[in-house]
Write a protein that holds these residues in place. Structure first.
Motif, PDB file in Angstrom:
ATOM      1  N   GLY A  53       0.800  -1.218   0.000  1.00  0.00           N
ATOM      2  CA  GLY A  53       0.000   0.000   0.000  1.00  0.00           C
ATOM      3  C   GLY A  53       0.831   1.266   0.000  1.00  0.00           C
ATOM      4  O   GLY A  53       1.889   1.339   0.617  1.00  0.00           O
ATOM      5  N   SER A  54       0.332   2.273  -0.693  1.00  0.00           N
ATOM      6  CA  SER A  54       1.056   3.537  -0.799  1.00  0.00           C
ATOM      7  C   SER A  54       0.059   4.661  -1.003  1.00  0.00           C
ATOM      8  O   SER A  54      -1.114   4.438  -1.304  1.00  0.00           O
ATOM      9  N   ALA A  55       0.546   5.889  -0.812  1.00  0.00           N
ATOM     10  CA  ALA A  55      -0.280   7.084  -1.022  1.00  0.00           C
ATOM     11  C   ALA A  55       0.642   8.274  -1.212  1.00  0.00           C
ATOM     12  O   ALA A  55       1.795   8.269  -0.775  1.00  0.00           O
ATOM     13  N   TYR A  56       0.126   9.305  -1.834  1.00  0.00           N
ATOM     14  CA  TYR A  56       0.878  10.540  -2.043  1.00  0.00           C
ATOM     15  C   TYR A  56       0.975  11.325  -0.728  1.00  0.00           C
ATOM     16  O   TYR A  56       0.010  11.418   0.035  1.00  0.00           O
TER      17      TYR A  56
ATOM     18  N   ASP B 232       5.444   7.006   5.731  1.00  0.00           N
ATOM     19  CA  ASP B 232       5.626   5.557   5.614  1.00  0.00           C
ATOM     20  C   ASP B 232       4.903   4.951   4.412  1.00  0.00           C
ATOM     21  O   ASP B 232       4.646   3.753   4.383  1.00  0.00           O
ATOM     22  N   MET B 233       4.582   5.760   3.428  1.00  0.00           N
ATOM     23  CA  MET B 233       3.852   5.256   2.266  1.00  0.00           C
ATOM     24  C   MET B 233       4.717   5.263   1.007  1.00  0.00           C
ATOM     25  O   MET B 233       4.203   5.324  -0.106  1.00  0.00           O
ATOM     26  N   GLY B 234       6.020   5.225   1.168  1.00  0.00           N
ATOM     27  CA  GLY B 234       6.913   5.092   0.031  1.00  0.00           C
ATOM     28  C   GLY B 234       7.602   6.371  -0.391  1.00  0.00           C
ATOM     29  O   GLY B 234       8.591   6.333  -1.109  1.00  0.00           O
ATOM     30  N   GLY B 235       7.035   7.518   0.006  1.00  0.00           N
ATOM     31  CA  GLY B 235       7.682   8.782  -0.291  1.00  0.00           C
ATOM     32  C   GLY B 235       7.256   9.443  -1.580  1.00  0.00           C
ATOM     33  O   GLY B 235       7.946  10.341  -2.073  1.00  0.00           O
ATOM     34  N   TRP B 236       6.118   9.041  -2.149  1.00  0.00           N
ATOM     35  CA  TRP B 236       5.608   9.709  -3.340  1.00  0.00           C
ATOM     36  C   TRP B 236       5.127  11.098  -2.938  1.00  0.00           C
ATOM     37  O   TRP B 236       4.326  11.257  -2.028  1.00  0.00           O
ATOM     38  N   VAL B 237       5.623  12.114  -3.634  1.00  0.00           N
ATOM     39  CA  VAL B 237       5.438  13.501  -3.201  1.00  0.00           C
ATOM     40  C   VAL B 237       3.961  13.888  -3.281  1.00  0.00           C
ATOM     41  O   VAL B 237       3.250  13.545  -4.227  1.00  0.00           O
ATOM     42  N   GLY B 238       3.503  14.633  -2.262  1.00  0.00           N
ATOM     43  CA  GLY B 238       2.107  15.006  -2.153  1.00  0.00           C
ATOM     44  C   GLY B 238       1.650  16.002  -3.197  1.00  0.00           C
ATOM     45  O   GLY B 238       2.453  16.677  -3.863  1.00  0.00           O
TER      46      GLY B 238
END
Length: 403
Positions: A130-133, A137-143
Protein backbone atom coordinates in the motif's frame (compact mmCIF):
# COMPACT_ATOMS: atom_id res chain seq x y z
CA UNK A 1 11.84 26.00 -15.24
CA UNK A 2 8.23 26.29 -14.06
CA UNK A 3 7.89 27.20 -10.39
CA UNK A 4 6.16 24.94 -7.91
CA UNK A 5 4.82 25.69 -4.46
CA UNK A 6 3.50 23.12 -2.02
CA UNK A 7 2.03 22.72 1.46
CA UNK A 8 4.53 21.07 3.81
CA UNK A 9 4.34 19.75 7.34
CA UNK A 10 6.84 21.63 9.52
CA UNK A 11 6.18 20.57 13.13
CA UNK A 12 3.17 19.62 15.24
CA UNK A 13 0.43 22.15 14.60
CA UNK A 14 2.25 23.92 11.78
CA UNK A 15 2.18 23.75 7.99
CA UNK A 16 3.74 26.19 5.53
CA UNK A 17 3.59 26.86 1.82
CA UNK A 18 7.14 26.34 0.53
CA UNK A 19 8.99 26.31 -2.79
CA UNK A 20 9.67 22.81 -4.09
CA UNK A 21 11.17 21.34 -7.24
CA UNK A 22 9.05 20.91 -10.33
CA UNK A 23 8.40 17.16 -10.76
CA UNK A 24 10.48 14.98 -13.04
CA UNK A 25 10.01 11.41 -14.21
CA UNK A 26 12.25 10.11 -11.47
CA UNK A 27 11.57 9.82 -7.73
CA UNK A 28 14.15 12.00 -6.00
CA UNK A 29 15.40 11.91 -2.44
CA UNK A 30 13.52 14.10 0.01
CA UNK A 31 11.56 14.14 3.28
CA UNK A 32 9.83 10.82 3.80
CA UNK A 33 11.09 9.19 0.60
CA UNK A 34 11.99 5.56 1.15
CA UNK A 35 15.71 5.13 0.28
CA UNK A 36 14.84 2.11 -1.84
CA UNK A 37 12.61 4.33 -4.00
CA UNK A 38 15.23 7.03 -4.63
CA UNK A 39 16.16 7.11 -8.32
CA UNK A 40 13.13 5.09 -9.34
CA UNK A 41 12.29 5.81 -12.98
CA UNK A 42 8.69 6.87 -13.63
CA UNK A 43 8.48 6.79 -17.42
CA UNK A 44 4.96 5.36 -16.96
CA UNK A 45 3.88 8.57 -15.18
CA UNK A 46 2.48 11.98 -16.00
CA UNK A 47 2.89 15.44 -14.51
CA UNK A 48 -0.36 17.11 -13.51
CA UNK A 49 -1.13 20.77 -13.11
CA UNK A 50 -3.32 20.61 -10.03
CA UNK A 51 -6.95 21.58 -10.54
CA UNK A 52 -8.09 20.80 -6.98
CA UNK A 53 -6.45 19.16 -3.98
CA UNK A 54 -8.18 18.68 -0.67
CA UNK A 55 -7.28 18.86 3.01
CA UNK A 56 -8.09 15.48 4.57
CA UNK A 57 -8.52 14.33 8.13
CA UNK A 58 -5.71 11.87 7.51
CA UNK A 59 -3.43 14.82 6.77
CA UNK A 60 -4.60 16.34 10.03
CA UNK A 61 -3.33 13.34 12.01
CA UNK A 62 0.16 14.10 10.71
CA UNK A 63 -0.13 17.82 11.28
CA UNK A 64 -1.15 17.23 14.90
CA UNK A 65 2.08 15.31 15.38
CA UNK A 66 0.33 11.98 15.77
CA UNK A 67 2.54 10.15 13.28
CA UNK A 68 6.26 9.92 12.55
CA UNK A 69 6.03 12.32 9.59
CA UNK A 70 9.32 14.22 9.04
CA UNK A 71 9.54 18.02 8.68
CA UNK A 72 9.05 19.37 5.14
CA UNK A 73 6.99 16.37 4.02
CA UNK A 74 4.82 17.70 1.18
CA UNK A 75 1.21 16.90 2.00
CA UNK A 76 -1.77 15.98 -0.11
CA UNK A 77 -3.25 12.72 -1.37
CA UNK A 78 -6.61 14.00 -2.69
CA UNK A 79 -5.66 15.20 -6.17
CA UNK A 80 -7.43 16.18 -9.38
CA UNK A 81 -5.40 17.65 -12.21
CA UNK A 82 -4.80 18.47 -15.86
CA UNK A 83 -2.10 16.48 -17.65
CA UNK A 84 0.71 18.78 -18.82
CA UNK A 85 3.47 16.21 -19.53
CA UNK A 86 3.39 12.49 -20.26
CA UNK A 87 6.15 9.98 -19.69
CA UNK A 88 7.73 7.95 -22.46
CA UNK A 89 5.72 4.81 -21.70
CA UNK A 90 2.27 6.39 -21.29
CA UNK A 91 -0.03 5.20 -24.05
CA UNK A 92 -3.62 6.31 -23.40
CA UNK A 93 -3.58 9.41 -21.19
CA UNK A 94 -2.93 12.61 -23.17
CA UNK A 95 -1.84 16.17 -22.47
CA UNK A 96 -4.93 18.23 -21.67
CA UNK A 97 -6.89 15.40 -20.04
CA UNK A 98 -8.46 16.28 -16.69
CA UNK A 99 -8.29 13.34 -14.34
CA UNK A 100 -9.01 12.19 -10.82
CA UNK A 101 -6.12 10.54 -8.98
CA UNK A 102 -6.91 7.69 -6.57
CA UNK A 103 -5.13 8.46 -3.31
CA UNK A 104 -3.69 4.97 -3.17
CA UNK A 105 -0.94 4.43 -5.70
CA UNK A 106 -1.09 1.12 -7.52
CA UNK A 107 1.08 -0.52 -10.16
CA UNK A 108 -1.65 -2.45 -11.98
CA UNK A 109 0.72 -5.38 -12.36
CA UNK A 110 0.94 -7.20 -9.01
CA UNK A 111 -1.36 -9.92 -7.72
CA UNK A 112 -3.27 -7.55 -5.45
CA UNK A 113 -3.89 -4.97 -8.17
CA UNK A 114 -5.15 -7.69 -10.50
CA UNK A 115 -7.57 -8.73 -7.75
CA UNK A 116 -8.80 -5.09 -7.42
CA UNK A 117 -7.05 -4.67 -4.06
CA UNK A 118 -5.38 -1.45 -5.15
CA UNK A 119 -5.11 -0.16 -1.58
CA UNK A 120 -2.45 -2.79 -0.89
CA UNK A 121 -0.36 -2.79 -4.06
CA UNK A 122 2.81 -4.82 -3.59
CA UNK A 123 5.17 -2.83 -5.82
CA UNK A 124 5.00 0.86 -4.87
CA UNK A 125 6.18 0.92 -1.26
CA UNK A 126 9.32 -1.02 -0.27
CA UNK A 127 8.28 -1.18 3.40
CA UNK A 128 4.76 -2.61 3.27
CA UNK A 129 1.80 -3.20 0.97
CA UNK A 130 0.00 0.00 0.00
CA UNK A 131 1.06 3.54 -0.80
CA UNK A 132 -0.28 7.08 -1.02
CA UNK A 133 0.88 10.54 -2.04
CA UNK A 134 2.28 12.83 0.61
CA UNK A 135 1.90 10.42 3.51
CA UNK A 136 4.29 9.11 6.12
CA UNK A 137 5.63 5.56 5.61
CA UNK A 138 3.85 5.26 2.27
CA UNK A 139 6.91 5.09 0.03
CA UNK A 140 7.68 8.78 -0.29
CA UNK A 141 5.61 9.71 -3.34
CA UNK A 142 5.44 13.50 -3.20
CA UNK A 143 2.11 15.01 -2.15
CA UNK A 144 -0.26 16.92 -4.37
CA UNK A 145 -1.09 20.02 -2.30
CA UNK A 146 1.03 21.82 -4.85
CA UNK A 147 0.93 23.49 -8.24
CA UNK A 148 2.32 20.39 -9.96
CA UNK A 149 2.57 16.72 -9.01
CA UNK A 150 3.94 13.49 -10.48
CA UNK A 151 1.51 10.56 -10.85
CA UNK A 152 3.05 7.13 -11.59
CA UNK A 153 1.46 4.31 -13.61
CA UNK A 154 -0.77 6.91 -15.22
CA UNK A 155 -2.64 4.69 -17.69
CA UNK A 156 -3.70 2.52 -14.77
CA UNK A 157 -4.23 5.03 -11.97
CA UNK A 158 -5.91 8.00 -13.59
CA UNK A 159 -9.68 8.32 -14.03
CA UNK A 160 -10.18 10.59 -17.05
CA UNK A 161 -13.28 12.76 -17.06
CA UNK A 162 -15.19 12.44 -20.34
CA UNK A 163 -15.88 16.16 -20.90
CA UNK A 164 -13.57 18.98 -19.84
CA UNK A 165 -16.20 21.72 -19.48
CA UNK A 166 -18.56 19.48 -17.56
CA UNK A 167 -15.73 18.36 -15.28
CA UNK A 168 -14.71 21.91 -14.44
CA UNK A 169 -18.34 22.85 -13.78
CA UNK A 170 -18.75 19.97 -11.32
CA UNK A 171 -15.21 20.03 -9.94
CA UNK A 172 -16.16 20.57 -6.28
CA UNK A 173 -18.06 17.27 -6.47
CA UNK A 174 -15.57 15.43 -8.67
CA UNK A 175 -12.57 16.29 -6.50
CA UNK A 176 -14.11 14.08 -3.79
CA UNK A 177 -13.52 11.02 -6.02
CA UNK A 178 -9.83 10.91 -5.12
CA UNK A 179 -10.56 9.75 -1.56
CA UNK A 180 -13.45 10.66 0.71
CA UNK A 181 -16.39 9.71 -1.49
CA UNK A 182 -15.07 6.24 -2.43
CA UNK A 183 -13.78 5.82 1.13
CA UNK A 184 -17.18 6.64 2.63
CA UNK A 185 -18.86 4.44 0.02
CA UNK A 186 -16.46 1.59 0.84
CA UNK A 187 -17.34 1.97 4.52
CA UNK A 188 -21.04 1.71 3.72
CA UNK A 189 -20.65 -1.20 1.28
CA UNK A 190 -18.47 -3.23 3.65
CA UNK A 191 -20.94 -2.54 6.48
CA UNK A 192 -23.56 -4.26 4.33
CA UNK A 193 -25.74 -1.23 3.60
CA UNK A 194 -28.55 -1.94 1.17
CA UNK A 195 -32.18 -1.10 0.49
CA UNK A 196 -34.03 -0.66 3.78
CA UNK A 197 -30.95 -0.80 6.03
CA UNK A 198 -30.64 1.12 9.27
CA UNK A 199 -27.15 2.58 9.51
CA UNK A 200 -25.06 4.27 12.19
CA UNK A 201 -22.06 6.32 11.09
CA UNK A 202 -19.63 7.28 13.84
CA UNK A 203 -18.11 10.66 13.00
CA UNK A 204 -19.54 13.65 11.13
CA UNK A 205 -16.31 14.80 9.51
CA UNK A 206 -16.05 14.70 5.72
CA UNK A 207 -15.55 10.92 5.52
CA UNK A 208 -18.47 10.31 7.86
CA UNK A 209 -20.68 12.63 5.82
CA UNK A 210 -19.51 10.86 2.66
CA UNK A 211 -20.40 7.51 4.24
CA UNK A 212 -23.84 8.85 5.17
CA UNK A 213 -24.32 10.15 1.62
CA UNK A 214 -23.28 6.75 0.32
CA UNK A 215 -25.72 4.96 2.61
CA UNK A 216 -28.54 7.05 1.16
CA UNK A 217 -27.29 6.29 -2.36
CA UNK A 218 -27.34 2.57 -1.53
CA UNK A 219 -30.96 2.73 -0.38
CA UNK A 220 -30.73 2.86 3.42
CA UNK A 221 -34.01 3.49 5.22
CA UNK A 222 -32.48 5.44 8.11
CA UNK A 223 -28.98 6.92 8.39
CA UNK A 224 -27.88 8.09 11.83
CA UNK A 225 -24.68 10.09 12.32
CA UNK A 226 -22.98 10.47 15.71
CA UNK A 227 -20.56 13.21 16.74
CA UNK A 228 -19.89 15.78 19.47
CA UNK A 229 -19.60 18.75 17.12
CA UNK A 230 -22.92 20.59 16.79
CA UNK A 231 -22.01 22.24 13.47
CA UNK A 232 -21.02 18.93 11.90
CA UNK A 233 -24.20 17.28 13.18
CA UNK A 234 -26.19 20.13 11.63
CA UNK A 235 -24.41 19.45 8.35
CA UNK A 236 -25.51 15.80 8.54
CA UNK A 237 -29.11 16.88 9.21
CA UNK A 238 -29.01 19.18 6.18
CA UNK A 239 -29.22 16.22 3.79
CA UNK A 240 -31.63 14.00 5.68
CA UNK A 241 -29.64 12.20 8.36
CA UNK A 242 -30.79 11.59 11.90
CA UNK A 243 -28.17 12.56 14.47
CA UNK A 244 -26.79 11.47 17.83
CA UNK A 245 -25.03 13.99 20.08
CA UNK A 246 -22.28 11.98 21.77
CA UNK A 247 -21.52 14.80 24.19
CA UNK A 248 -24.72 13.66 25.91
CA UNK A 249 -23.57 10.04 26.26
CA UNK A 250 -23.31 6.85 24.26
CA UNK A 251 -25.26 6.16 21.09
CA UNK A 252 -27.49 3.21 22.10
CA UNK A 253 -30.18 5.10 24.02
CA UNK A 254 -30.37 7.88 21.44
CA UNK A 255 -30.59 5.32 18.61
CA UNK A 256 -33.47 3.64 20.46
CA UNK A 257 -35.30 6.97 20.56
CA UNK A 258 -35.01 7.15 16.78
CA UNK A 259 -35.61 3.52 15.77
CA UNK A 260 -37.45 2.02 18.73
CA UNK A 261 -34.57 -0.42 19.28
CA UNK A 262 -31.02 0.31 20.50
CA UNK A 263 -29.30 -1.21 17.48
CA UNK A 264 -28.76 -0.83 13.75
CA UNK A 265 -28.17 -3.22 10.88
CA UNK A 266 -24.88 -1.65 9.78
CA UNK A 267 -22.09 0.31 11.51
CA UNK A 268 -19.40 2.57 10.03
CA UNK A 269 -16.33 3.89 11.87
CA UNK A 270 -15.34 7.20 10.25
CA UNK A 271 -13.31 8.40 13.25
CA UNK A 272 -10.18 6.28 13.64
CA UNK A 273 -7.43 6.20 16.20
CA UNK A 274 -7.92 9.64 17.78
CA UNK A 275 -11.39 8.71 19.04
CA UNK A 276 -12.69 10.12 22.29
CA UNK A 277 -15.04 8.63 24.85
CA UNK A 278 -18.66 9.68 25.23
CA UNK A 279 -20.01 12.49 27.37
CA UNK A 280 -19.38 16.22 27.74
CA UNK A 281 -15.95 15.86 29.35
CA UNK A 282 -14.77 12.84 27.39
CA UNK A 283 -11.03 12.36 26.90
CA UNK A 284 -9.23 10.36 24.24
CA UNK A 285 -10.14 6.67 24.35
CA UNK A 286 -9.16 5.18 20.99
CA UNK A 287 -11.15 1.94 21.19
CA UNK A 288 -14.43 3.72 22.00
CA UNK A 289 -15.87 3.81 18.50
CA UNK A 290 -15.09 0.19 17.64
CA UNK A 291 -16.42 -1.13 20.94
CA UNK A 292 -19.60 0.94 20.77
CA UNK A 293 -20.19 -0.15 17.16
CA UNK A 294 -19.96 -3.77 18.23
CA UNK A 295 -22.53 -3.12 20.94
CA UNK A 296 -25.08 -1.38 18.70
CA UNK A 297 -24.73 -3.43 15.49
CA UNK A 298 -27.21 -6.27 15.35
CA UNK A 299 -26.03 -9.88 15.51
CA UNK A 300 -24.78 -11.09 12.14
CA UNK A 301 -24.16 -7.54 10.97
CA UNK A 302 -21.00 -5.90 9.73
CA UNK A 303 -18.71 -3.01 10.51
CA UNK A 304 -17.07 -0.92 7.80
CA UNK A 305 -13.95 0.74 9.22
CA UNK A 306 -12.61 3.42 6.87
CA UNK A 307 -11.36 5.45 9.87
CA UNK A 308 -7.55 5.48 10.01
CA UNK A 309 -5.62 3.34 12.49
CA UNK A 310 -1.83 3.42 12.65
CA UNK A 311 1.04 1.27 13.90
CA UNK A 312 2.97 4.24 15.28
CA UNK A 313 1.41 7.12 17.25
CA UNK A 314 3.86 9.27 19.26
CA UNK A 315 0.93 11.00 20.97
CA UNK A 316 -0.88 7.83 22.02
CA UNK A 317 -2.43 7.85 25.49
CA UNK A 318 -0.39 4.85 26.66
CA UNK A 319 2.38 2.55 25.46
CA UNK A 320 -0.08 0.18 23.79
CA UNK A 321 -1.81 2.97 21.88
CA UNK A 322 1.56 4.27 20.69
CA UNK A 323 1.93 0.96 18.83
CA UNK A 324 -1.65 0.86 17.60
CA UNK A 325 -2.73 -1.75 20.16
CA UNK A 326 -6.25 -1.03 21.43
CA UNK A 327 -8.40 -2.63 24.14
CA UNK A 328 -11.06 -4.11 21.89
CA UNK A 329 -13.96 -6.18 23.16
CA UNK A 330 -13.37 -8.79 20.49
CA UNK A 331 -15.49 -11.24 22.49
CA UNK A 332 -18.51 -9.05 21.79
CA UNK A 333 -17.81 -9.16 18.07
CA UNK A 334 -17.29 -12.91 18.17
CA UNK A 335 -20.42 -13.60 20.19
CA UNK A 336 -22.53 -11.56 17.78
CA UNK A 337 -20.89 -13.02 14.62
CA UNK A 338 -19.96 -9.57 13.38
CA UNK A 339 -17.84 -9.01 10.27
CA UNK A 340 -15.12 -6.34 10.08
CA UNK A 341 -13.50 -4.68 7.07
CA UNK A 342 -10.54 -2.37 7.65
CA UNK A 343 -7.80 -0.74 5.61
CA UNK A 344 -7.43 1.70 2.74
CA UNK A 345 -10.37 1.94 0.39
CA UNK A 346 -9.53 0.45 -3.03
CA UNK A 347 -10.58 3.67 -4.77
CA UNK A 348 -10.52 2.25 -8.29
CA UNK A 349 -13.21 -0.25 -7.33
CA UNK A 350 -15.74 2.57 -6.96
CA UNK A 351 -14.56 5.83 -8.50
CA UNK A 352 -15.95 5.46 -12.02
CA UNK A 353 -19.44 4.52 -10.81
CA UNK A 354 -19.47 7.42 -8.35
CA UNK A 355 -18.23 9.74 -11.11
CA UNK A 356 -21.22 8.75 -13.22
CA UNK A 357 -23.57 9.39 -10.30
CA UNK A 358 -22.10 12.90 -9.97
CA UNK A 359 -22.13 13.69 -13.68
CA UNK A 360 -25.78 12.65 -13.95
CA UNK A 361 -26.87 14.53 -10.82
CA UNK A 362 -27.74 11.49 -8.75
CA UNK A 363 -25.69 12.78 -5.83
CA UNK A 364 -24.31 16.12 -4.64
CA UNK A 365 -21.39 15.20 -2.43
CA UNK A 366 -19.82 18.70 -2.37
CA UNK A 367 -23.01 20.17 -0.87
CA UNK A 368 -23.26 17.37 1.68
CA UNK A 369 -19.69 17.81 2.94
CA UNK A 370 -19.87 21.63 2.64
CA UNK A 371 -16.95 21.95 0.22
CA UNK A 372 -15.18 25.30 0.09
CA UNK A 373 -12.45 26.33 -2.34
CA UNK A 374 -9.52 28.32 -0.92
CA UNK A 375 -6.20 29.49 -2.33
CA UNK A 376 -3.04 27.44 -1.83
CA UNK A 377 -1.52 30.20 0.32
CA UNK A 378 -4.54 29.95 2.65
CA UNK A 379 -3.81 26.28 3.40
CA UNK A 380 -2.40 26.98 6.90
CA UNK A 381 -5.62 28.77 7.81
CA UNK A 382 -7.68 25.94 6.33
CA UNK A 383 -5.79 23.36 8.36
CA UNK A 384 -6.28 25.39 11.55
CA UNK A 385 -10.00 25.87 10.99
CA UNK A 386 -10.51 22.21 10.11
CA UNK A 387 -8.59 21.14 13.19
CA UNK A 388 -10.79 23.43 15.30
CA UNK A 389 -13.86 21.53 14.08
CA UNK A 390 -15.13 23.51 11.11
CA UNK A 391 -17.96 21.70 9.33
CA UNK A 392 -16.20 22.29 6.02
CA UNK A 393 -14.28 20.29 3.45
CA UNK A 394 -11.45 22.57 2.33
CA UNK A 395 -10.49 22.31 -1.33
CA UNK A 396 -7.22 23.96 -2.32
CA UNK A 397 -7.17 25.83 -5.64
CA UNK A 398 -3.45 26.17 -6.51
CA UNK A 399 -3.80 27.22 -10.15
CA UNK A 400 -7.04 29.19 -10.28
CA UNK A 401 -9.25 26.62 -12.01
CA UNK A 402 -11.99 27.00 -9.38
CA UNK A 403 -14.17 30.05 -8.95
Amino acid sequence: MTGNKAVAYKEPGKVEVIDVDYPTFELKDGPGVNPANVGRAVNHGVILKTVATNICGSDQHMVRGRTTAPPDLVLGHEITGEVVEVGRDVEFIKVGDICSVPFNIACGRCRNCKERKTGICLNVNPDRPGSAYGYVDMGGWVGGQANYVLVPYADWNLLKFPDRDQALEKMLDLTMLSDIFPTGFHGAVTAGVGVGSTVYVAGAGPVGLAAATSAHLLGAAVVIVGDMNADRLAQAKSFGCETVDLSKGGPAEQIEQILGVPEVDCGVDAVGFEARGHGSNASEAPATVLNSLMEITSAGGALGIPGLYVTGDPGGIDEAAKKGALSLSLGTGWAKSLSFTTGQCPVMKYNRGLMMAILHDKVHIAKNVNAKAIALEDAPKGYAEFDAGAATKYVLNPNGYLS
